[in-house]
Scaffold this active site. Structure first.
Site, PDB file in Angstrom:
ATOM      1  N   ASN A  54      -1.925   0.236   6.770  1.00  0.00           N
ATOM      2  CA  ASN A  54      -1.390  -1.026   7.281  1.00  0.00           C
ATOM      3  C   ASN A  54      -0.528  -1.803   6.282  1.00  0.00           C
ATOM      4  O   ASN A  54      -0.459  -3.027   6.321  1.00  0.00           O
ATOM      5  CB  ASN A  54      -2.512  -1.885   7.871  1.00  0.00           C
ATOM      6  CG  ASN A  54      -3.584  -2.209   6.865  1.00  0.00           C
ATOM      7  OD1 ASN A  54      -3.471  -1.846   5.705  1.00  0.00           O
ATOM      8  ND2 ASN A  54      -4.614  -2.910   7.306  1.00  0.00           N
TER       9      ASN A  54
ATOM     10  N   HIS B  43      -1.999  -5.493   1.528  1.00  0.00           N
ATOM     11  CA  HIS B  43      -3.309  -6.128   1.362  1.00  0.00           C
ATOM     12  C   HIS B  43      -3.087  -7.566   0.941  1.00  0.00           C
ATOM     13  O   HIS B  43      -2.196  -7.845   0.137  1.00  0.00           O
ATOM     14  CB  HIS B  43      -4.122  -5.414   0.276  1.00  0.00           C
ATOM     15  CG  HIS B  43      -5.321  -6.189  -0.177  1.00  0.00           C
ATOM     16  ND1 HIS B  43      -6.496  -6.197   0.532  1.00  0.00           N
ATOM     17  CD2 HIS B  43      -5.500  -7.033  -1.232  1.00  0.00           C
ATOM     18  CE1 HIS B  43      -7.361  -7.009  -0.083  1.00  0.00           C
ATOM     19  NE2 HIS B  43      -6.782  -7.520  -1.155  1.00  0.00           N
TER      20      HIS B  43
ATOM     21  N   LYS C 286       0.829  -1.207   0.000  1.00  0.00           N
ATOM     22  CA  LYS C 286       0.000   0.000   0.000  1.00  0.00           C
ATOM     23  C   LYS C 286       0.871   1.269   0.000  1.00  0.00           C
ATOM     24  O   LYS C 286       2.082   1.212   0.283  1.00  0.00           O
ATOM     25  CB  LYS C 286      -0.923  -0.043   1.223  1.00  0.00           C
ATOM     26  CG  LYS C 286      -1.931  -1.201   1.177  1.00  0.00           C
ATOM     27  CD  LYS C 286      -2.882  -1.130   2.377  1.00  0.00           C
ATOM     28  CE  LYS C 286      -3.924  -2.233   2.322  1.00  0.00           C
ATOM     29  NZ  LYS C 286      -4.879  -2.125   3.456  1.00  0.00           N
TER      30      LYS C 286
ATOM     31  N   GLU D 248      -9.267 -10.133  -7.811  1.00  0.00           N
ATOM     32  CA  GLU D 248      -8.322  -9.028  -7.581  1.00  0.00           C
ATOM     33  C   GLU D 248      -7.129  -9.105  -8.537  1.00  0.00           C
ATOM     34  O   GLU D 248      -6.610  -8.074  -8.977  1.00  0.00           O
ATOM     35  CB  GLU D 248      -7.893  -9.030  -6.103  1.00  0.00           C
ATOM     36  CG  GLU D 248      -9.069  -8.668  -5.205  1.00  0.00           C
ATOM     37  CD  GLU D 248      -8.806  -8.774  -3.707  1.00  0.00           C
ATOM     38  OE1 GLU D 248      -7.697  -9.158  -3.297  1.00  0.00           O
ATOM     39  OE2 GLU D 248      -9.743  -8.460  -2.946  1.00  0.00           O
TER      40      GLU D 248
ATOM     41  N   TYR E 150     -12.488  -1.687  -3.103  1.00  0.00           N
ATOM     42  CA  TYR E 150     -12.966  -1.796  -1.723  1.00  0.00           C
ATOM     43  C   TYR E 150     -14.482  -1.617  -1.622  1.00  0.00           C
ATOM     44  O   TYR E 150     -14.988  -1.251  -0.563  1.00  0.00           O
ATOM     45  CB  TYR E 150     -12.235  -0.784  -0.839  1.00  0.00           C
ATOM     46  CG  TYR E 150     -10.828  -1.229  -0.457  1.00  0.00           C
ATOM     47  CD1 TYR E 150     -10.628  -2.343   0.370  1.00  0.00           C
ATOM     48  CD2 TYR E 150      -9.710  -0.553  -0.920  1.00  0.00           C
ATOM     49  CE1 TYR E 150      -9.353  -2.762   0.720  1.00  0.00           C
ATOM     50  CE2 TYR E 150      -8.420  -0.967  -0.562  1.00  0.00           C
ATOM     51  CZ  TYR E 150      -8.257  -2.072   0.250  1.00  0.00           C
ATOM     52  OH  TYR E 150      -6.988  -2.489   0.605  1.00  0.00           O
TER      53      TYR E 150
HETATM   54  P1  GDP Z   1      -7.858  -6.711   5.821  1.00  0.00           P
HETATM   55  O1  GDP Z   1      -8.533  -7.809   5.069  1.00  0.00           O
HETATM   56  O2  GDP Z   1      -6.977  -7.197   6.954  1.00  0.00           O
HETATM   57  O3  GDP Z   1      -7.120  -5.728   4.918  1.00  0.00           O
HETATM   58  O4  GDP Z   1      -8.995  -5.865   6.568  1.00  0.00           O
HETATM   59  P2  GDP Z   1     -10.483  -5.423   6.158  1.00  0.00           P
HETATM   60  O5  GDP Z   1     -10.957  -6.137   4.936  1.00  0.00           O
HETATM   61  O6  GDP Z   1     -11.302  -5.471   7.392  1.00  0.00           O
HETATM   62  O7  GDP Z   1     -10.292  -3.861   5.802  1.00  0.00           O
HETATM   63  C1  GDP Z   1      -9.783  -3.459   4.568  1.00  0.00           C
HETATM   64  C2  GDP Z   1      -8.872  -2.285   4.776  1.00  0.00           C
HETATM   65  O8  GDP Z   1      -9.640  -1.161   5.221  1.00  0.00           O
HETATM   66  C3  GDP Z   1      -7.813  -2.455   5.885  1.00  0.00           C
HETATM   67  O9  GDP Z   1      -6.696  -3.173   5.441  1.00  0.00           O
HETATM   68  C4  GDP Z   1      -7.480  -1.027   6.215  1.00  0.00           C
HETATM   69  O10 GDP Z   1      -6.588  -0.434   5.270  1.00  0.00           O
HETATM   70  C5  GDP Z   1      -8.840  -0.349   6.083  1.00  0.00           C
HETATM   71  N1  GDP Z   1      -9.486  -0.260   7.391  1.00  0.00           N
HETATM   72  C6  GDP Z   1     -10.049  -1.260   8.133  1.00  0.00           C
HETATM   73  N2  GDP Z   1     -10.543  -0.785   9.302  1.00  0.00           N
HETATM   74  C7  GDP Z   1     -10.282   0.557   9.298  1.00  0.00           C
HETATM   75  C8  GDP Z   1     -10.532   1.622  10.219  1.00  0.00           C
HETATM   76  O11 GDP Z   1     -11.103   1.427  11.307  1.00  0.00           O
HETATM   77  N3  GDP Z   1     -10.109   2.871   9.850  1.00  0.00           N
HETATM   78  C9  GDP Z   1      -9.494   3.121   8.656  1.00  0.00           C
HETATM   79  N4  GDP Z   1      -9.105   4.374   8.371  1.00  0.00           N
HETATM   80  N5  GDP Z   1      -9.234   2.143   7.766  1.00  0.00           N
HETATM   81  C10 GDP Z   1      -9.618   0.891   8.082  1.00  0.00           C
END
Ligand code: GDP
Length: 131
Positions: A106, A109, A3, A120, A43
């Site tokens: 973070n 992905h 990212k 994807e 997303y």
């Molecule tokens: P992943 O599968 O571990 O990437 O997590 P998710 O599918 O739950 O979320 C997708 C992405 O959305 C995450 O990797 C983060 O970049 C973002 N994200 C998730 N939760 C939050 C949050 O509480 N705040 C913000 N700003 N971004 C978030």
């Protein structure tokens, strides 16, 4: 994907090294930048979440590395290698523990299923304009 936060911080090389050392084969890879539409599409599953706008802004603010990885049990093993979404919860030695700044920024992905990995991969390498 690597990212924008991790690309900006100069961690592409270190992250790819860890991916290789963990037994993944890189079968496609490119440095590219997502448009707003690309990030919203990628997303879309999160579009009702309160952080959606922030997520799209973050994912479009600079280049990313898109890669397709091959390995037995790749989806699960890659999720283990990257660690929990929130780096504060990620296990020692995981990519997010080492390189992520926050739950939003973070570093990496990873696809969450074989089906989404295929979708994807096509998104990045078969033409995002079709999505
Ligand atoms: P992943 O599968 O571990 O990437 O997590 P998710 O599918 O739950 O979320 C997708 C992405 O959305 C995450 O990797 C983060 O970049 C973002 N994200 C998730 N939760 C939050 C949050 O509480 N705040 C913000 N700003 N971004 C978030």
């Amino acid at each position: 994907m690597i990212k924008p936060d991790a690309v900006e911080a100069g961690h592409i090389g270190a992250i790819l090294e860890k991916i290789n050392a963990s037994g993944f084969k890189i079968v496609a890879m490119k440095l590219t930048q997502l448009s707003q539409r690309d990030a919203e599409t990628f997303y879309a599953v999160h579009k009702e979440r309160p952080f959606f706008g922030e997520l799209v802004e973050f994912m479009t603010r600079g280049p990313i590395v898109a890669a397709v990885l091959e390995k037995e049990n790749a989806v699960e093993d890659f999720r283990t290698l990257i660690g929990a979404t929130n780096p504060a919860d990620a296990a020692e030695g995981t990519i997010r523990k080492m390189y992520a700044k926050s739950v939003g920024e973070n570093a990496v992905h990873g696809s969450d299923s074989d089906e989404n990995a295929e979708i994807e991969s096509n998104f990045h390498f078969a033409g995002r304009e079709q999505f």
